[in-house]
Scaffold this motif. Sequence first.
Motif, mmCIF file in Angstrom:
data_model
loop_
_atom_site.group_PDB
_atom_site.id
_atom_site.type_symbol
_atom_site.label_atom_id
_atom_site.label_comp_id
_atom_site.label_asym_id
_atom_site.label_seq_id
_atom_site.Cartn_x
_atom_site.Cartn_y
_atom_site.Cartn_z
ATOM 1 N N VAL A 156 0.849 -1.178 0.000
ATOM 2 C CA VAL A 156 0.000 0.000 0.000
ATOM 3 C C VAL A 156 0.891 1.236 0.000
ATOM 4 O O VAL A 156 1.784 1.368 0.845
ATOM 5 C CB VAL A 156 -0.924 0.015 1.234
ATOM 6 N N ASP A 157 0.668 2.129 -0.929
ATOM 7 C CA ASP A 157 1.394 3.395 -1.006
ATOM 8 C C ASP A 157 0.724 4.377 -0.056
ATOM 9 O O ASP A 157 -0.436 4.753 -0.254
ATOM 10 C CB ASP A 157 1.371 3.920 -2.442
ATOM 11 N N THR A 158 1.434 4.798 0.994
ATOM 12 C CA THR A 158 0.807 5.685 1.974
ATOM 13 C C THR A 158 0.483 7.061 1.393
ATOM 14 O O THR A 158 -0.366 7.773 1.943
ATOM 15 C CB THR A 158 1.714 5.860 3.209
ATOM 16 N N ALA A 159 1.127 7.433 0.292
ATOM 17 C CA ALA A 159 0.809 8.709 -0.362
ATOM 18 C C ALA A 159 -0.477 8.600 -1.173
ATOM 19 O O ALA A 159 -1.148 9.609 -1.421
ATOM 20 C CB ALA A 159 1.960 9.141 -1.258
ATOM 21 N N ALA A 160 -0.816 7.397 -1.605
ATOM 22 C CA ALA A 160 -2.051 7.163 -2.381
ATOM 23 C C ALA A 160 -2.649 5.841 -1.926
ATOM 24 O O ALA A 160 -2.625 4.845 -2.661
ATOM 25 C CB ALA A 160 -1.752 7.153 -3.868
ATOM 26 N N PRO A 161 -3.209 5.807 -0.728
ATOM 27 C CA PRO A 161 -3.648 4.526 -0.142
ATOM 28 C C PRO A 161 -4.780 3.840 -0.894
ATOM 29 O O PRO A 161 -4.928 2.619 -0.774
ATOM 30 C CB PRO A 161 -4.075 4.916 1.272
ATOM 31 N N GLN A 162 -5.567 4.594 -1.662
ATOM 32 C CA GLN A 162 -6.679 3.983 -2.379
ATOM 33 C C GLN A 162 -6.289 3.521 -3.788
ATOM 34 O O GLN A 162 -7.115 2.939 -4.499
ATOM 35 C CB GLN A 162 -7.853 4.970 -2.469
ATOM 36 N N ALA A 163 -5.054 3.756 -4.175
ATOM 37 C CA ALA A 163 -4.591 3.314 -5.496
ATOM 38 C C ALA A 163 -4.416 1.804 -5.505
ATOM 39 O O ALA A 163 -4.238 1.175 -4.447
ATOM 40 C CB ALA A 163 -3.279 3.998 -5.846
ATOM 41 N N PRO A 164 -4.461 1.185 -6.687
ATOM 42 C CA PRO A 164 -4.248 -0.276 -6.767
ATOM 43 C C PRO A 164 -2.899 -0.661 -6.163
ATOM 44 O O PRO A 164 -1.891 0.004 -6.361
ATOM 45 C CB PRO A 164 -4.308 -0.553 -8.269
ATOM 46 N N GLN A 165 -2.917 -1.753 -5.430
ATOM 47 C CA GLN A 165 -1.682 -2.185 -4.757
ATOM 48 C C GLN A 165 -0.836 -3.077 -5.667
ATOM 49 O O GLN A 165 -1.381 -3.835 -6.477
ATOM 50 C CB GLN A 165 -2.043 -2.963 -3.480
ATOM 51 N N LYS A 166 0.476 -2.967 -5.477
ATOM 52 C CA LYS A 166 1.373 -3.900 -6.149
ATOM 53 C C LYS A 166 1.258 -5.241 -5.448
ATOM 54 O O LYS A 166 1.200 -5.313 -4.213
ATOM 55 C CB LYS A 166 2.811 -3.386 -6.102
ATOM 56 N N ARG A 167 1.240 -6.296 -6.235
ATOM 57 C CA ARG A 167 0.944 -7.619 -5.685
ATOM 58 C C ARG A 167 2.050 -8.606 -6.008
ATOM 59 O O ARG A 167 2.537 -8.674 -7.135
ATOM 60 C CB ARG A 167 -0.377 -8.131 -6.274
#
Length: 442
Positions: free
Chosen positions: A307-318
């Motif tokens: 989860v990118d804390t700068a863009a928490p709602q963005a798709p996560q890298k998996r």
Amino acid sequence: MSAPVTLHRRGLRFALTALTVGAAVLASAPAAFAAPVTSAPRSVQVSQSNVSLSTARLFTATPVPTITGTPQAGRRLTASPGTWKPAPVALSYRWKVNGVTVPGATASAFTPSNTQVGKRVTVTVTGTKAGYQTASKTSAATRPVAPATIAVGTSPRKLVVTANGRWAYVANSGSGTVSVISTATGNVVATVPVGGDPIGLAVSTNQQQVFVSTCSDEKIYALNIASNTVAYSFTTGTCGDLVATPDGKTLYIGGSPTLRDITVATIATRSLAEPIFTGAAVIDLTSSADRKGVYVSNGDDYAILIVDTAAPQAPQKRFTTSHPPVASAPSPDGKTVYASLGLDLFTGPSNAVEVIDTATNRVRATIAINAPGDLAVSPDGSKLHVLSQGDNTIVTVSTATNRVLSRIPVGRAPSSLAVTPDGSKVGITSSSENTVSVLPVF
């Protein structure tokens, strides 16, 4: 008639001459010719010495010594020499660690130190008695010396260390308290009661507070580091691992009412924000070194998410794993993530940690560890520390070679670990023994 007289005189002169020459030869002979004359006494002396040795008797009983006690830093070990016969026999002791003699360790008892953690101890007992041949016996080696422990509350579940390395906090789920440990002295300096059963901890970005997640009352408690008191609390409706964002404004909680989200709490308003969808139950949350990324162990989804804390709602890298991940730890440079793998319902346990390349999403290596649990990478990135819940050990691995460097026993049911900021120590909670082990890293 004169001829015979002359011949007789000549023969006499020849005989005298021969005797004279023979005497001269003997007088000038090398010393080696005289050796046989003096060798007999030397042979007699050696024979007498051998006779003296052969008359020294053998002990009728020289038992192998044993070592009693727990091999742990700060705890005494005692040598049990057995009964040497015929009594009395004078016994002396020599202790060794990994085969190296410990200077001054000549008593019947020995206490390992922190510098001897992970090493094996033996003792050699030597018996002496007039008229008997001296004999020595060495014990079997102990198991590796375990680290020293600190008593904390009941069922410790989580451990964190402040950024300055001065304080360690332990969430004691069984006693509803948080233990505060001075890392300089190894002593518990405070025990802070909180409601419910604490299982998650996070230190605020400004290092002024420690946040505690409790399950039975589903709250967040904020502890004041300066006074070790509860500053405030608020209800979240869930509980789990905690991560504080770099701006110090938000807490991520690894649990949600839907079991498919990360709960997001706004610290200033003590309220809940929009949750972060993960698609599966969150087992573990781990922050990256710069706190800009949060690694999520999605057990049911067989994946590690970021989860990118700068863009928490963005798709996560998996990143895909072969078994359900129970914990993860990123390298300081973010190029690698290590995943402890749990039980697959069809294929069984993995008993492994997977080493995943974050650039290619490929597994570079698999490290064999019995029932791996919590894990962490040293601040310099050179070592990976993993709890083996199956063996009750902490396993240290070289990140350069992915080879195991040591397996050191800790308390039963190890539940979490934390590395000090300088990488010199690792703390390990034992939920069954209500202790924290302190492992010095060399």
